[in-house]
Structure formats: C-alpha cells, structure tokens
Design a protein around this motif. Structure first.
Motif, PDB file in Angstrom:
ATOM      1  N   VAL A   8      40.058 -31.048   5.685  1.00 11.45           N
ATOM      2  CA  VAL A   8      40.172 -29.767   6.505  1.00 11.45           C
ATOM      3  C   VAL A   8      38.867 -29.578   7.501  1.00 11.45           C
ATOM      4  N   ARG A   9      38.439 -30.464   7.911  1.00 13.31           N
ATOM      5  CA  ARG A   9      37.234 -30.985   8.943  1.00 13.31           C
ATOM      6  C   ARG A   9      37.752 -30.022  10.237  1.00 13.31           C
ATOM      7  N   GLY A  10      38.924 -30.271  10.697  1.00 16.66           N
ATOM      8  CA  GLY A  10      39.328 -29.853  11.868  1.00 16.66           C
ATOM      9  C   GLY A  10      39.420 -28.214  12.011  1.00 16.66           C
ATOM     10  N   ARG A  11      40.047 -27.716  10.995  1.00 15.32           N
ATOM     11  CA  ARG A  11      40.126 -26.423  10.935  1.00 15.32           C
ATOM     12  C   ARG A  11      38.841 -25.686  10.641  1.00 15.32           C
ATOM     13  N   LEU A  12      37.883 -26.177   9.933  1.00 18.18           N
ATOM     14  CA  LEU A  12      36.559 -25.536   9.647  1.00 18.18           C
ATOM     15  C   LEU A  12      35.934 -25.532  11.273  1.00 18.18           C
ATOM     16  N   LEU A  13      36.006 -26.700  11.841  1.00 17.04           N
ATOM     17  CA  LEU A  13      35.396 -26.412  13.106  1.00 17.04           C
ATOM     18  C   LEU A  13      36.074 -25.453  13.999  1.00 17.04           C
ATOM     19  N   THR A  14      37.352 -25.224  14.117  1.00 14.89           N
ATOM     20  CA  THR A  14      38.009 -24.217  14.673  1.00 14.89           C
ATOM     21  C   THR A  14      37.490 -22.756  14.064  1.00 14.89           C
ATOM     22  N   ALA A  15      37.106 -22.589  13.114  1.00 14.09           N
ATOM     23  CA  ALA A  15      36.718 -21.609  12.313  1.00 14.09           C
ATOM     24  C   ALA A  15      35.161 -21.384  12.930  1.00 14.09           C
TER      25      ALA A  15
END
Lengths: 591, 596
Positions: A8-15
């Motif tokens: 979920v790294r990508g989504r955490l970056l977005t968040a």
C-alpha cells in the motif's frame, strides 16, 4: 516494516500528499483571518479603514480554504483507512496462505494463540500505524513549518522567539525520553513477566491457590504487578516533572505569552512603538499556538506507534516462515504401496537429531509396529511418514517415489493417519466423517461410523448425523477418536499411520476404538506406533528404536530370542517376565 | 469511560482522582483566564484613554504564571495519579483472579487476563494525563472563554453560545454512530479470530483430507467480510468526523464573520473583533482536541468494561456461601500444626451438587452419604459423567456443595480458613499445569524447605525416579512453560510428588484418563498404597487396574452411589462394577492384529 507496508506504499504516499496539502491550506485559511485581524488593528491605529467587501472577501476565502482543507484531510484519512483495510486483508490472506504451506510440525511446537495473534491482533495493531500515525506526523510537521515560515518571512522579530520556543519544547520533550531506551527494555521485560504471570496464574489457578500461600512466597501475579508498577512509578517519578514542563511549554498560552512578551520587549527597547506593534502582534498571537501544539500530542501517540511497529515485526516473522516444498502437479506416480525409509536422519533442531540413519521397509499390505522407550523417536517417525516434517537427510519413498516429489493430493490420497490429537472440523457429524469428499452419501458415512463403533452414539443425538459439532453435540476424546477412525475408513487410503495410544485414550471408549482400529488395519500397509508391546505381538514386523536408531527388527518371536536385546528388555519392563501372555514362549525355554 | 474507570477502581480511589480533576479545572480555568486578560491589554493599547497598558500587562503575566505553575503541578500529578491507578487496578485484578470461582477459568481466560493486566491497566494509567486533562480543558476553556466573550461582545458571544449545543450534539451523535458501526466489527473480528484458531489447529486434517483450499476459501470469506465491516466503519466514521470538524469551523467562522462585518459597519470595536479571533480559535481547538480522543476513549471504555466484568464475577463468587471463619477452627490432629500421625476422616452427608443454578441445570452429584475410611485408599469409579470428579473436588472446596455438608475431621469444610484447608487437603487434578521453572521448584512449592532426601523420597513415591535420573540436570531440569516439556502423565506425577511433600493428611487424586505412561501406573499405585497407610487418599479412578488394591471402592452412576465395597466383593456380584471391569479386561487383552 518497509516490506510489510509494501503493497500500500503508493496509496500511503497519496494520503501523505493530500494530508500535507490539507494542512497547508487549512493553515493558510487561519493566516487569512489573522491578517484580517492585523488589518483591523492597523485601521484602529490610524490605517485605512476596513470595508465590508474586504471583510466578506477575507472571511469567504478563509471559509473556502477551511472547507478545502477539510475535504483534503478527509480524503487523506479515507485513502489511508482504505489502504489500511486492504493491507489488513492482504496481510491476513498472505499469513493464511503461508500457514497452509509451512511444515505441519511447526504447529505442534507453536501455540495456536500466537498464530492467531499474528493473523488477527497484530494486523489490527498496525491499524494505528498505517491509518493514523503517518498522517498525524505529516500534520504535526506541516502546520508548524507553514506558520513558522510565514511568520519568519513577514514578522521575523516575533517569529524568531517562537522558533526558539519550538526548539526548546522539542528539546525538553526529548530530554524526557533520554535514557528511555534502556528503561523501555526494562519496561518490556517487566511487561513480559506480567504477561507470563497472568497466563501461569490463570492456567495453574489450582496450584497457585492451593500451594502458593503454603510455599510462603508472594503470588507471582501479585508480585509481577507490584514489580511492574513499582518500576513504572519510579520511572514516572523521575520523569514526570520534566514531562510536565514539556507539556506546559507546548500549551497555547505559553506560545501566546512568548510573542506578547517579545512585543512588549521590542516596545520597551524602543525598537517600535505601541501603535505599530499591534498589527504585527495580532497574527502571531492567533497563529503561535499552532507551532507548539503537536509537541504535546506526540507523547499520547507513542505507545500505539510502538505496538504497531512491534506488531509489524511479528507479522513479518510469520510471513518469513519456511514452507514445505511440494510439486505443483504430479510428476511421478508411485508404483504400489510399499514404504521404504533409507538412512533417514531428522531432528527438530539440526544440531540434535532425533532419528539417526533409520532404514527399513514395509511391504504392501503388512503391519509394522514401531516400539521403543519413550523419547526413542517413535512419534517423530510417524510424523515423518505422514509428512508433517521433512527428513534432514536420507529419504522416505512410497511405491518408489520420494514423499517430497508427491503432490499433497497424491500423498494424502494414499497415506491416512489416526493420531492422538483429534481435531474435528466445524460442521455436521456427517461432514466430520465425510470430510468434504465428493460423492460420499449418507449410507457410506453410516457404514464407516458403524465400523468405527460410533453409529449408536451419533443416533443418540436428536439431529443424528446432521448434528452440528460444538453446537448440538460435544464428543468426548474417545468419541472424537472413533470419528477420526471412521474418517480414515471412509478415506480408504492404502497406507495407514497410526498411534496405538489412541486405543486407550479414554477407558470407556477403549474397546470401541480398539475394535475400530483392528477393522481399519485390515488389508492395508500399516505403520503403528506402539506403546504397549502386548498389542502388537502378531504384527508382521516390529522395529525397535533406541535413542533414534533402529537396534532390532523382526517378528515378536524372533526378537525375543535375543535375550540380551533391547526388545526382550522392553518386554520384561512391561511386566512380561517369562511366561506371561498366552503366546509368549517362556524365556527360560529359549535361552 | 470515566464511570467505568471509577467502577473498576472502587470507591477508595475516587478521592485522589476527583481532587486531581478539581486541580485540572483550576489549571484550565487559569489558562483560559490568562487568555481573557489579553482583552484588557489589547484595549489599553488600542483604545486611547483606556486603562494603563502596564497594569493590564502585569495582570496578564501574573495570571499566566499562576496558570503555568498550576499546569505543571497538575500534569505531574496526572502522571503520578495515573501510575497509582495502574497499581491499584493491578492489585484489584490479582485479588479478583484469586477470588474467581473455578468454573470461570475456562479456555482462553489466560489470554484475557494477560490482556487486562498488560493492556487495559496500562491504558488506564494514561487516562489522567492524556484523557482527563484534555477533556476537562474541552469543557472549562469554552465555558470561561465564551463567558468572557459574552461580556466583551454579547452578539458574538451569543453566536458561539448558540453553536455549543450543535457541537455537543454532533460529538455525541458521531460517537454513537461510530460506536454502532464499531460494535458489529468487533463481533466479526472475534469470529475471524476463532476461525483462524480452528484453521491452525486443524491443519493436519485439512491437508490430509484435501480440505485445505476449501477451508482457506471459507476463512478468506470471513477475512473479506471483516474488511467489508472495516469499510462500513470508514464510510460512517470518516464523514462523521469530517462533518463535526466542519461544524466546529463553521461556528467559529460565523462568529468571526459577524464580528468582522459589524466592525466594518462600525457597530463594534477592534478589540472585540480581535478577541473573537484569538479566543474563538482557542475554543475550537479545545473542542477538537477532545473530539480527537473519542476513538481512544471508546477503546479504553471497552477494555475497562471487560475488567469490570471480571471484578463483578469475582464479587458474585462470594455470594450464597457461608464465609470461612477468619481464623478457622482449631486444626484437627494429623494436620501439619496439629498432632502428627492421626488419620483425618472425610465424610459426605446428604451431598448434592450441580453446576449453574438454572432450573434445568442437571445434578452432577445426588444425595451422597459416604464415610471415607481413614487412613486408607478409597477409589471412586463409574462411567464418565457419573460425578466422580465433582464429588472428589468438593473435598478441596474448589466448589461448594449445592446441598448437604462435606466434612474433614468432622468439621464442615466451609468452616476452615483457606490456609487451613491447604494444610489439610492436597489435590492432584487431572490437567496438571506446572509452574515455569525446574522440577525442584515445582516440588518445593509443596514444602519450601524440604531436604534433598525428602524431595527424592517424594519423587520415588510418585514414580518419578526414572524421569529425574534421565533428565539433564536431574531435579534442576526445567519443565518448560506450563510444564510443556513433560508429558501429561509426567506432569501429574510431579503434582503428586508435590502433594506428598505438603504433608496434608488428605489427598485427592484425579487419575489422568489418557496416559502414554501406562508403564508407570504400577509405580504410582505402589506410591499411593504407601501413602494410604497414614493418610486419607481419595482416587478418582478411570482405570480399574489401580482400584484392585483400594480399601474401598465407591461406584457412581448418574451422580448417585450405586455400589460400594472392596474389589473382590464387587466383582463377585452382577452389577455396574463387574460390567466395567469385564470391558476393561477385554480391552487389556486387545491385539491390533489377531494371532491367526
């Protein structure tokens, strides 16, 4: 950590980006309002008057910005929470997948509760880390930085002392944490002791109650609690003043006081006059608390953060368990149902083998008993045959094919087992016996249950074979074992590994289970771990294990001829000295 | 959460916490008051011919210093009170565990108590510093600040005042909605946990019977359902929190807007506008800080409720039973402390017992009148469910008889103090769990200052000599957590040796049903026979082989005594005993493969 969060790294970056943007926009809204205050103060001290349009524009922009900030932060929270729930699912699925591929022996040495903790609790503990901590940290950094940058750019003389306050507050807070590494380690140790004491006390409650007082020692749970809290109290005693000071430094009032007193100092020093200082001061007073507030929230979040990290580590540990290699599809077909052990060496820890170079064969359709003193390696041998473990060296073949080259389906279509620890699956009695085998009708199940001597017991239930195990009916250990015999009968595998101890688990079921086992053994290749020599006197072959090595092999009568042999010694130790037992030849006659 | 905490703490800890709250109110009030002092200062500076700015400044500084000093003390006090709360809860938990009825200790309880001791208690320690203080501030700061603003500018003050019920309602509503969505989620989480345990325990069967993919699929469905529940919570909680924050901001914005427009129109002064800006934001902050605690509070509340359940169960345990005499009655002869050597008789008079008190609870033991020969060995036998274990355990008072009286040395067991009963009756249960430590440690619990010879003698009587001889370290060999390095039979023999060491004149032993150590039966039986020469031994016998030597055999069926006598007498007559005996004899002669 990095590894666990990977998916979920990508989504955490977005968040993170959304949260940072939201924090900046929200801070800007407050800056707009603060500047409106500055304008009003300016107007009051002789500046141009503030018009209605200007007011409406300022408040309107601020409102729009606050709305935008709320939406951005809301979006960040949503993204991080969704990422968290996906991560939990994917981690749990990966854990379950891994668990279904690790060697079965691992489960025997592991508390099921520990596994449950990794799958359910630890993934849950990571929630705070993934869904909250990251965003909290982003906000805690972005807001003060935005405010400080703005104030330093527009009102450096007030911004500077505020920067100093932030530095001092952070430094004080760090001071409270100094040396905490060592203390945390001790905290962890004492907490572990408390946990252990709680578990032991509950599980040994009888012993604890009946003997602890008599033993004249304080109860372990009480003692562990006292130790833990004594330690904690002294830790708190030493740090509470510094921590309290750090908290007070982070209070809104402190930040406001710093800028007000700075302004007073500037006026007193003659650097500016009262009329000029107020418009400068107002935004600083409004914004100053935003700089220090995050410092005080760090402390509250720390424990959850720490447990999240620990949870991630223990999840990773399970994910890293070695798996048992099995071929994806059938590559070789066993020829017949003979079992052969060739120089099998195995140990649960590689340094200390339990079995040493064990070799013997079992002809198809014969019964082989494995005997020996307790600790000789009998049960380990059975575990290897059912492939709960893999050999360290040597090999075990079924119909000439190494067990490791058989698919799970191939192996268990041929090898069945009845061990002591019976686990009945959730579901009806019918399901427990049929075990999900397709094309098995009620009449097959009834026939197997009848042979296993459990049919009448099942019929005694109002719902009979449809009774739900655990809800409608609880089976005793002996009854559960008979069901497992019925299960094995129905599975009808040509090779069978069984534990004779099953036969006397429960005195009342004993006769039933015995009859069922005798029935089950007929016409198959059987390896039985025997604890009582008398039960296996007539088997085709007896393998005598001593300290993990095969010391004798043959039929009962053959083995007894060696009076000095291990088997004869065992036979005597079991109370068969000489003429006991109808078939045992008097030993005197043989020697 | 606070109510749950007080309930858990008990009345004697209310005082310190309430005093702390009083100080917190003062600290928050002074902080808000100091902020209010900004208003006269601003007025003195901005409005010509108003009061002396210097005086206003001095007042601000004095109040602010007072606020700071009190805050440091309060925050420090909060940590210390928190630590005391932790210690008190821990002690109460330990005491409660001590009082809980034996029936409470079922599977999974150890995890629960560990969770309560480690998690709940430590979480509650944080309540004063991290929850109470922000909560008090969230109430006191708005009250003082809005009150001050009402004086400064009634119009704006009224706007804020009107917003308050809205914010409170929104907090409560949000909390309730989230709690509702959360509740269902926890239920599902429990189900998942159970399924995971089952999946782990059933691994061998699942793999062997090709059920793996099927069951993994089923577990997968549960996991997906759990995510769905998580998502439902997110769908409720995230918008709810968002709406609450927007509402708070909106109230603040409206107040600022109204004030600013009125200022532009000349209807109000600059000081009033600045007051709203500075103080209004503080109100918003205090409310938001409290709202952010909601999730943590819910969690603490839930775990405190569990703690209270344990406390309640422990409290209930005391009901309906005559309190043991504090000092007990004089110890009978034969007990350590009494005159040595005398045998202590045990008797049941009209004893009936059932578990639970529902009308449909079945009697486990019914109308038992029995005198146990002393000294000597009495064996209780019968089919499973006949009430053997229940009857034996009544002697040790692990439960009290529902009806009738159990006496030891002629005295109702309920009249002995707990310590006295320990001196009189030693119990070796079926599922012996040992303390983590060495064999020696486990034995010495029975007699702390036992000599080496006494230890070895007990080891011999319990049939443990071979075990001790073959283990690395002998008596000092570790037994592992819960005794996991020993087999079930070995654990029981250690417990027996321990019981021998206690010197209690009455011994109650519940034979293990499944034993890989059948070979040791002989050794144990011999040991028991020796013990029975001087002590009163009651054996719950599952294997009739050990009964042959008993001085008296009591046969139970459905909770009632149906036969009694010696083995020879009982086996000679047609009856339950003979049937049990015959079945077991047949089983003993069993062979896996017939001689043919």
């Amino acid at each position: 950590m990095r590894q666990v969060l990977g998916p979920v790294r990508g989504r955490l970056l977005t968040a993170t980006v959304l949260q940072a943007a939201g924090s900046v926009v929200g801070t800007v809204a407050l800056i707009v309002l603060a500047e409106l205050g500055a304008r009003a103060a300016d107007a009051a001290t002789g500046g141009s008057p503030v018009g209605r349009a200007e007011v409406v524009a300022s408040v309107g922009w601020a409102g729009a910005a606050l709305l935008a900030a709320a939406v951005l932060v809301g979006a960040a929270t949503t993204v991080s929470h969704l990422a968290d729930s996906d991560l939990q699912l994917s981690l749990r699925a990966r854990l379950v997948d891994r668990l279904s591929r690790v060697r079965l022996g691992w489960f025997a040495g592991t508390d099921a509760g520990r596994v449950k903790k990794a799958v359910q609790d630890d993934t849950g503990s990571m929630h705070h880390l993934v869904a909250h901590a990251l965003l909290d940290a982003v906000g805690a950094v972005t807001v003060p930085v935005t405010v400080l940058v703005y104030l330093l750019a527009t009102r450096p003389l007030l911004g500077l002392p505020l920067l100093v306050l932030v530095v001092v507050a952070v430094w004080t807070f760090q001071a409270t944490m100094r040396g905490s590494g060592q203390r945390m380690a001790e905290f962890g140790r004492r907490m572990a002791e408390l946990n252990g004491a709680a578990v032991e006390t509950v599980e040994c409650i009888d012993v604890v109650r009946l003997y602890a007082r008599r033993g004249g020692q304080a109860r372990r749970l009480e003692q562990a609690g006292e130790d833990f809290h004594g330690f904690f109290r002294s830790w708190v005693g030493q740090t509470s003043t510094t921590t309290a000071v750090a908290f007070v430094l982070a209070l809104p009032l402190t930040a406001i006081l710093v800028v007000v007193l700075t302004a007073v100092g500037l006026v007193a020093a003659g650097l500016t006059d009262v009329a000029a200082v107020v418009p400068v001061l107002v935004p600083a007073v409004v914004l100053a608390p935003l700089c220090t507030a995050p410092v005080s929230t760090v402390g509250t979040r720390l424990p959850a953060l720490r447990s999240g990290m620990a949870a991630a580590a223990s999840v990773q540990e399970v994910l890293d368990l070695p798996t048992m290699p099995t071929p994806g599809r059938a590559t070789a077909e066993p020829d017949g149902h003979g079992l052969r052990l060739e120089d099998v060496t195995f140990g649960y820890d590689a340094e200390r083998p339990v079995l040493h170079e064990v070799s013997f064969g079992c002809e198809p359709g014969t019964v082989t008993a494995v005997v020996g003193a307790s600790g000789a390696g009998k049960s380990t041998l059975a575990a290897l045959l059912a492939r709960f473990e893999d050999v360290d060296s040597g090999r075990i073949t079924l119909g000439g094919v190494d067990l490791r080259d058989l698919t799970t389906e191939q192996l268990y279509a041929r090898v069945g087992f009845v061990f002591q620890d019976v686990v009945l699956l959730r579901g009806s009695v019918h399901d427990a016996v049929a075990c999900g085998r397709p094309g098995v009708g009620r009449e097959d199940v009834v026939a197997a249950a009848r042979s296993a001597g459990i049919h009448d017991r099942v019929l005694a239930e109002p719902r009979g074979y449809d009774a739900e195990i655990g809800r409608d009916v609880e089976f005793s250990q002996g009854e559960a074992q008979r069901i497992s015999v019925a299960r094995a009968l129905l599975a009808d595998t040509p090779v069978l590994v069984l534990d004779e101890a099953t036969a006397y688990a429960d005195a009342e079921s004993e006769a039933h289970v015995q009859r069922a086992l005798s029935h089950l053994a007929r016409g198959r290749t059987v390896v039985v771990v025997a604890h009582r020599l008398s039960t296996v006197r007539h088997v085709d072959q007896i393998v005598v294990l001593d300290d993990g090595r095969v010391v004798q092999r043959g039929t009962h009568d053959e083995l007894l001829t060696d009076d000095a042999g291990r088997y004869a010694a065992l036979w005597r130790a079991h109370g068969h000295d000489g003429a006991t037992g109808a078939d045992a030849e008097p030993m005197e006659a043989r020697s | 959460m606070i109510a749950e905490m007080f309930q858990a703490l008990g009345p004697q800890h209310r005082g310190p916490v309430l005093r702390l709250v009083g100080w917190m109110v003062l600290a928050a009030g002074l902080q808000a008051g100091a902020l209010l002092c900004l208003v006269p200062l601003l007025r003195a500076v901005l409005v010509p011919s108003a009061a002396d700015p210097l005086r206003a400044l001095v007042v601000l500084i004095v109040v602010a210093l007072a606020a700071t000093a009190v805050s440091v003390l309060v925050q420090r006090g909060a940590f210390l009170v928190g630590a005391d709360i932790g210690r008190a809860l821990q002690a109460r938990l330990a005491a409660a565990v001590d009082r809980l009825p034996r029936s409470w200790f079922r599977r999974g309880r150890s995890g629960e108590v560990a969770r309560l001791a480690g998690g709940t208690v430590t979480a509650t320690m944080n309540v004063p510093a991290h929850f109470l203080r922000p909560l008090v501030t969230a109430v006191v700061a708005p009250v003082v600040l809005v009150g001050g603003l009402l004086v400064v500018d009634p119009v704006v003050g009224l706007v804020l005042l009107a917003g308050t019920p809205l914010l409170v309602a929104s907090i409560l509503l949000t909390d309730r909605m989230v709690a509702a969505a959360d509740g269902g989620r926890h239920h599902l989480a429990d189900t998942t946990a159970e399924r995971v345990l089952e999946f782990v325990r059933a691994q061998p069967v699942l793999r062997a019977f090709g059920r793996l993919s099927q069951d993994r699929g089923r577990l997968g469905d549960t996991l997906v359902a759990q995510r769905a529940a998580d998502r439902r919570l997110i769908r409720v909680a995230v918008p709810a929190v968002l709406v609450h924050e927007l509402l708070t901001t909106a109230v603040f914005l409206v107040a600022v807007g109204v004030s600013a427009v009125r200022f532009a129109d000349g209807a109000t002064g600059v000081v009033e506008l600045l007051a709203v800006l500075v103080l209004g934001l503080r109100v918003v902050d205090a409310v938001s800080a409290a709202a952010a605690l909601a999730a943590g509070m819910r969690m603490t509340r839930r775990s405190l409720a569990q703690l209270n359940e344990v406390f309640a169960a422990a409290r209930d345990a005391g009901h309906g039973q005559p309190a043991p005499a504090d000092d007990g009655v004089p110890l009978p002869d034969g007990a350590p402390g009494g005159r040595p050597g005398a045998a202590v008789p045990v008797a049941f008079q009209g004893v009936s017992h059932r578990y639970g008190d529902g009308p449909d609870a079945e009697w486990a033991v019914r109308d038992v009148d029995l005198e146990v020969s002393a000294p000597g060995m009495t064996a209780l036998v019968g089919p499973s469910g006949a009430g053997k274990t229940t009857l034996a355990m009544l002697v040790a008072r692990t439960a009290d008889a529902t009806q009738g009286v159990v006496t030891v040395a002629g005295t109702d067991v309920r009249r002995f103090s707990a310590d006295q009963l320990l001196d009189l009756v030693a119990v070796v249960p079926q599922d012996c769990v040992l303390l983590d430590g060495s064999l020696r440690h486990n034995l010495q619990v029975g007699r702390p200052r036992a000599s080496e010879a006494e230890l070895l003698d007990a080891v011999g009587q319990a049939g443990l000599t071979e075990l001790v001889a073959t283990r690395d370290g002998g008596l000092d060999a570790p037994v592992g957590p819960r005794g996991s390095m020993l087999s079930g039979g070995e654990r029981q023999r250690v417990a027996l040796a321990r019981a021998v060491l206690t010197g209690a004149p009455v011994l109650v032993l519940d034979e293990v049903t499944s034993s890989l150590d059948a070979v040791h039966d002989e050794a144990i039986t011999a040991g028991l026979r020796r013990l029975a020469e001087t002590r009163t031994v009651v054996v719950v016998a599952h294997r009739l082989r050990s009964v042959v030597e008993a001085d008296a055999v009591v046969v139970l069926e459905s909770g009632r005594v149906v036969q009694r006598g010696r083995h020879d007498e009982l086996v000679a007559v047609d009856g339950l005993y003979r049937r049990l005996w015959t079945t077991q004899q047949e089983a003993a002669g069993w062979q896996l493969v017939d001689a043919s």
